[in-house]
Design an enzyme around this catalytic site. Sequence first.
Site, PDB file in Angstrom:
ATOM      1  N   CYS A 439       0.846  -1.199   0.000  1.00  0.00           N
ATOM      2  CA  CYS A 439       0.000   0.000   0.000  1.00  0.00           C
ATOM      3  C   CYS A 439       0.879   1.246   0.000  1.00  0.00           C
ATOM      4  O   CYS A 439       1.021   1.913  -1.021  1.00  0.00           O
ATOM      5  CB  CYS A 439      -0.910  -0.015   1.226  1.00  0.00           C
ATOM      6  SG  CYS A 439      -2.299  -1.162   1.096  1.00  0.00           S
ATOM      7  N   GLU A 441       3.929   1.262   2.260  1.00  0.00           N
ATOM      8  CA  GLU A 441       5.035   0.937   3.152  1.00  0.00           C
ATOM      9  C   GLU A 441       6.390   1.206   2.505  1.00  0.00           C
ATOM     10  O   GLU A 441       6.581   0.987   1.322  1.00  0.00           O
ATOM     11  CB  GLU A 441       4.952  -0.536   3.571  1.00  0.00           C
ATOM     12  CG  GLU A 441       3.630  -0.921   4.196  1.00  0.00           C
ATOM     13  CD  GLU A 441       2.533  -1.258   3.199  1.00  0.00           C
ATOM     14  OE1 GLU A 441       1.578  -1.926   3.594  1.00  0.00           O
ATOM     15  OE2 GLU A 441       2.629  -0.855   2.023  1.00  0.00           O
TER      16      GLU A 441
END
Length: 794
Positions: A439, A441
Amino acid sequence: MKGVLMRGSTQRTRNLREISLSTPHTLSMERALLETKVYEDYFGKVEIPVLRALNFKYLMENRKLYIGEGELIVGEKTERPQAAPTFPELCCHTMDDLRVLDERKYINFKVSNEDKKIHQESIIPYWKGKATRDKIIESMSQEWKDCYSAGMFTEFMEQRAPGHTVADDKFYKKGFIDLKKEIEEEIDKLDFLHDKDAYSKKAQLEGMAISCDAIMIYGKRYAEYARQLAKEEKNSTRKEELLWIAGNCDVVPAHKPETFAQAIQMYWFVHIGVTTELNTWDAFSPGRFDQYLYPFYKNEVEKRLITREQGVELLECLWIKFNNQPAPPKVGITMKESATYTDFSNLNTGGINPETGENGVNDVSYMILDVMDEMKLVQPSSNVQISEKSPNEFLKRACAISRKGWGQPAFYNTEELINELLNAGKDLVDARYGGSSGCVETGAHGREAYILTGYFNLPKVLEITLNNGFDKYTNKQIGLKTGNPNDFKSYNGLWNAFIKQMQYFIDVKMKGNNIIEKIFATHMPSTFMSVLTTGCKESGKDYNSGGSKYNTRYIQIVGIGTITDSLASIKKNIYDDKIFSMKELINALNNNFETQEFVKNIVINRTPKYGNDDEYADEIMVQTFNSVNKHITGKPTMCGGTYHIDMLPTTCHIYFGSMTGALPNGRLSGKPLTDGISPEKGADINGPTAVIKSASKMDHSKTGGTLLNQKFTPSSIVGEIGLNNMAALIRSYFKLGGHHIQFNVIDKKTLLEAQKNPDEYKDLIVRVAGYSDHFNNLEKALQDEIIERTEQSF
């Protein structure tokens, strides 16, 4: 919006895209059967790293190959597109699991009667009780199980393996013959006289060498298969293409790629290897893909061996390969925290050149944007890194795609990404090679095992605090007895109780994490992933055992907007202004605000809210963020790593909301929590600039990633003025230190119509959290949450 559109720059890619989108999702038992045979033959006879490598090799030697009509890039996870393998060593599904996967409305996988029989007769008898899922549940404390059941936190490795590693450029510079030779040199250097770990290092390195053989066998088999098909092919053009494919597979993955096409094929072979060795949580990602591909493209363009149109077509073929790979099947809570077919492979485009530190935008960067725009596929997830050095032309081109309304690309702040990595102990070169994956990170690509361990429900901590440690959902005392909230004389009293509960639940989560980390280190080494990750060869340790150069474990914090507004409501209305009492508030919460209109009106309409550049609320947000960060960041893990935090939810804000009662900000029982670091839906009433000013008050560089969703109506960003406003908002947020921002550009009316008439909106894609998905694939609660997000305008 209505109907499925034919997209692709050539007839080839239009046809392949249509096949990818129209093929139903199914389960494949092929991998499970092959693995079971390996374990029956070798378990207990060889060391575990060697066993895992032999399993990978046997799979690559015996799996069915697939070359679809017109394909130029080859390789699938199973014998066909849109089929997901199963991983019984991690999660041996029950027959009831297969029934659920087959019959559920959303994110289903069709299972044939034949495969059900195979699973029941051949897979379950061997694997029942032996999977890591069984070991994990058996090893957890009752406190952990109670908190897990109550929705206080989730566990990523309950059904999947550690992952989140991203490619760097090593296998574009060396083939696997070269990488195997380096591993063998490390074996020769082992010191059995002085190194007490030499024996275990030898087993690990032997496993890595076998894994190199495995991927080379896979490539060789594809070369042979393409030649076989060429012999049978009647069409002369296709025959030539099949021989061209064979020629590419003769080179990669055994040798380093020499051409643009071979570089793409090399990556794809590696991707298939990683994602079928183990079902890593969040698929392997290409990393700084434009940086790695550009030298190959530039060389061929200068020699007039490739045109831009041919390069685009090859990239479109790769996009389709990504979209052919659904995420491994999930059930239960793991499904609820990530309810999507998307496997979160995330390309980084733009940013800076990792070697020079100068602007990294190049011709391939723009090609990737064009392919993303043309293909309009939910996989791969595509982002752009925007540096202070990035040209405005690149930013505006990305904005022009984003405002078309399907959620890609997302936007990341290059300088802030680098600062995150530097703060976490990386050196500058490694930080420049880093970026986002999954996502939002952040990690040092090719050098770090940055592993997500699960989500943490921050607003639920407050609910438990207001009930003196008792959870009404499970009817159990799951928290500490921190006192009757009616007896708290000041906000500080409540705050201190909240912090004690938070620390307790985080500690319960971490204790479980540490056990799970050792389970995977002991029983489930990832020898092929270790070949790809700097540090594993040098240390003789596995990726799952702390062998990487850097090792990080993340806990993902959910609901910062919800908890901020809830604490602001208590502080402002009970202790500062004394508008109502704690007893009155708790009575309203217990009755879901049904008979307390006065209290409900105050907390919703007359209380400071995060997202409005309001210091009262934002100070509470910062205090809460700093407290949760302080208790997690820097704590040691079992295998030599450290803990950090992310601020993202995937779909877990829906699940956590369903497990959480009414809260002091006026949110009703069961409703979703806020996603990422976004404000509560409808609370951010002062426009998008106020949102970014509030969000930037937390120190993003102390995290491993933050997710900010914004929703605009198409009319609000139309034309050149709208495009400039959108670009300026991104630049402003990044100057303030923001990590990430993404957009849904769609009006509420369209979403409501799509919800009512799904068959007419089959091609409608929306941004969910750190990924995009087809609106029809989302459960109603998630659709409603997206519909209710605040519509911003300039």
